[in-house]
Each structure stands twice: as structure tokens, then as C-alpha cells.
Design an enzyme around this catalytic site. Structure first.
Site, PDB file in Angstrom:
ATOM      1  N   ARG A  60       0.987  -1.278  -0.104  1.00  0.00           N
ATOM      2  CA  ARG A  60       0.097  -0.072  -0.036  1.00  0.00           C
ATOM      3  C   ARG A  60       0.830   1.080  -0.124  1.00  0.00           C
ATOM      4  NH1 ARG A  60      -5.278   0.642   3.451  1.00  0.00           N
ATOM      5  NH2 ARG A  60      -5.770  -1.250   2.379  1.00  0.00           N
ATOM      6  N   ASN A 102     -14.186  13.173   0.924  1.00  0.00           N
ATOM      7  CA  ASN A 102     -14.747  12.159   0.527  1.00  0.00           C
ATOM      8  C   ASN A 102     -16.440  12.233   0.414  1.00  0.00           C
ATOM      9  OD1 ASN A 102     -15.237   9.441  -0.676  1.00  0.00           O
ATOM     10  ND2 ASN A 102     -15.665   8.641   1.264  1.00  0.00           N
ATOM     11  N   HIS A 104     -20.118  10.463   0.313  1.00  0.00           N
ATOM     12  CA  HIS A 104     -20.714   9.013   0.666  1.00  0.00           C
ATOM     13  C   HIS A 104     -22.029   9.024   0.696  1.00  0.00           C
ATOM     14  CE1 HIS A 104     -20.397   5.021   2.339  1.00  0.00           C
ATOM     15  NE2 HIS A 104     -21.498   5.429   3.089  1.00  0.00           N
ATOM     16  N   GLU A 167     -28.149  12.496  -7.436  1.00  0.00           N
ATOM     17  CA  GLU A 167     -28.424  14.234  -7.572  1.00  0.00           C
ATOM     18  C   GLU A 167     -27.927  14.887  -6.361  1.00  0.00           C
ATOM     19  OE1 GLU A 167     -32.373  15.418  -8.653  1.00  0.00           O
ATOM     20  OE2 GLU A 167     -32.585  13.677 -10.516  1.00  0.00           O
TER      21      GLU A 167
HETATM   22  C1  GRF Z   1     -21.075   7.729  -5.652  1.00  0.00           C
HETATM   23  O1  GRF Z   1     -22.248   7.236  -5.189  1.00  0.00           O
HETATM   24  C2  GRF Z   1     -20.043   8.050  -4.616  1.00  0.00           C
HETATM   25  O2  GRF Z   1     -20.864   8.623  -3.561  1.00  0.00           O
HETATM   26  C3  GRF Z   1     -19.637   6.567  -4.151  1.00  0.00           C
HETATM   27  O3  GRF Z   1     -19.355   6.006  -5.260  1.00  0.00           O
HETATM   28  C4  GRF Z   1     -20.309   6.613  -6.426  1.00  0.00           C
HETATM   29  C5  GRF Z   1     -19.227   7.051  -7.488  1.00  0.00           C
HETATM   30  O4  GRF Z   1     -20.205   7.572  -8.681  1.00  0.00           O
HETATM   31  N1  GRF Z   1     -18.389   6.805  -3.344  1.00  0.00           N
HETATM   32  P1  GRF Z   1     -19.251   8.353  -9.643  1.00  0.00           P
HETATM   33  O5  GRF Z   1     -18.153   7.646  -9.845  1.00  0.00           O
HETATM   34  O6  GRF Z   1     -19.070   9.694  -9.050  1.00  0.00           O
HETATM   35  O7  GRF Z   1     -20.305   8.477 -10.742  1.00  0.00           O
END
Ligand code: GRF
Length: 195
Positions: A60, A102, A104, A167
Site C-alpha cells: 500500500r 470524500n 458518501h 443528484e
Molecule cells: C457515488 O455514489 C459515491 O458517493 C460513491 O461511489 C459513487 C461514485 O459515482 N462513493 P461516480 O463515479 O461519481 O459516478
């Protein structure tokens, strides 16, 4: 120092697209997956891209060293994880203290980890949402920057819920990144104050 974002991705890149559309200063997009559609979005917008495949490294630390080299090479000041499916270590994060965020798709601390939308849907929650947080060495555990709730419709499919959450992600992530690079976030322990 002028802000310069390094955006780390692994997949289709719709959140990256939201950052591009918001005209945020993206210096480089790095994917750990060769051929990730997110890379095409970046190239299409004239943003430099790099692929650093974690599978090509023995440890890593070696993977993260390669990441750091690319980010430093592009003068990156802040890092955005936009669908980046690797956990970063303290050693990497120490290079960007309180400057990694990040996105989520759940109301953390509920449903961390992979496919949070399905976890929440399977659980039968009536409210879920989206969280943007500062990144620490845990999985989706860092201090919360922005969070918004979304009621689940009666009988809603997981895909329907996923689309509505997405969205919301596309609105919240650029907003949080803007606050971050405008230095409007002050962290005090687990609490992030917006000034
Ligand atoms: C999103 O739902 C994000 O929250 C999650 O992975 C997905 C990535 O989607 N961590 P994208 O690649 O931005 O379309």
C-alpha cells in the site's frame, strides 16, 4: 497558495463531472482503475489524467508513494475522493492535513462502506441522505463537512433511491469542495465549523 485539486476516482465519474461543471480548479485526475470512464470525462475537459493501478504495487505504501508523486508533480493542494474505492493511510493523509474530502451516499455513521444505497434500502430506512466528510484513515469515518437528508418514498426501488441520492451528491460535493478551498472550514476535533 492557489488551490489545485487532485481528484481520485475509480469508476464512472459523475461526481467528477459535477466538479468539472462547477469550474473548480482541478489540476489532475488519478484513477486506480485503467479504463475508468471518469478518465474520459477528465480528458474531454482538458484535465491531465494518470492511472496508478494499485494491483501493480507490492504494498500500500508503494501505491501511495506513486499517487503522491503524481499529485506533487501537479502542485496539488487539496484531494477529492470522488468514487475512489481505496482506503488511504495516515502516511498519505499527513501530506494533506484536513485537506482531503470524500462523498458518501448515506447519512454517516449509518451504512459506511460499499453500496451504502443498497444497505440503506435493504434495511428499510425511511430517511437516508448524503455526507461529505474529511477523510481519516478509517472507512467513511472522518469529521462531517456537509450532510443532507432524503426521505425514502413508499415502495421506492433501490435504483430510484440511488438516482435521487446521486443528484444530491452532485450538488453537495462541489459545495463542500468550494468551502474547503476557500478555507471556510475549521475543524475542532470531530466537529467541522463552516465560517
Ligand atoms: C457515488 O455514489 C459515491 O458517493 C460513491 O461511489 C459513487 C461514485 O459515482 N462513493 P461516480 O463515479 O461519481 O459516478
Amino acid at each position: 497558495m492557489k488551490p489545485a485539486l487532485g481528484v481520485l476516482v475509480s469508476g464512472r465519474g459523475t461526481n467528477l463531472q459535477a466538479l468539472i461543471d462547477a469550474r473548480l480548479p482541478i489540476a489532475v485526475v488519478v484513477s486506480n482503475v485503467a479504463g475508468a470512464p471518469a478518465l474520459e470525462r477528465a480528458s474531454g475537459a482538458g484535465i491531465p489524467v494518470a492511472v496508478i493501478d494499485h494491483k501493480a504495487f507490492g504494498s500500500r505504501a508503494a501505491f501511495e508513494d506513486a499517487l503522491l508523486e503524481v499529485l506533487r508533480g501537479h502542485g496539488v493542494t487539496h484531494v477529492v475522493l470522488a468514487g475512489f474505492m481505496r482506503v488511504l493511510t495516515e502516511r498519505f493523509l499527513a501530506e494533506f492535513p484536513d485537506r482531503v474530502v470524500n462523498i458518501h451516499p448515506s447519512l454517516l455513521p449509518a451504512f459506511p462502506g460499499v453500496d451504502a444505497q443498497k444497505q440503506a434500502h435493504d434495511y428499510g430506512v425511511k430517511v437516508t441522505g448524503v455526507t461529505v466528510h474529511l477523510v481519516d484513515a478509517g472507512t467513511d469515518t472522518g469529521p462531517i463537512v456537509l450532510q443532507e437528508a432524503l426521505p425514502v418514498h413508499e415502495g421506492e426501488s433501490c435504483d430510484g433511491l440511488r438516482a435521487r441520492l446521486l443528484e444530491m451528491e452532485h450538488r453537495l460535493l462541489p459545495a463542500a469542495v468550494r468551502l474547503l478551498i476557500e478555507r471556510r472550514l475549521q475543524r475542532d476535533g470531530r466537529r467541522v465549523r463552516i465560517g
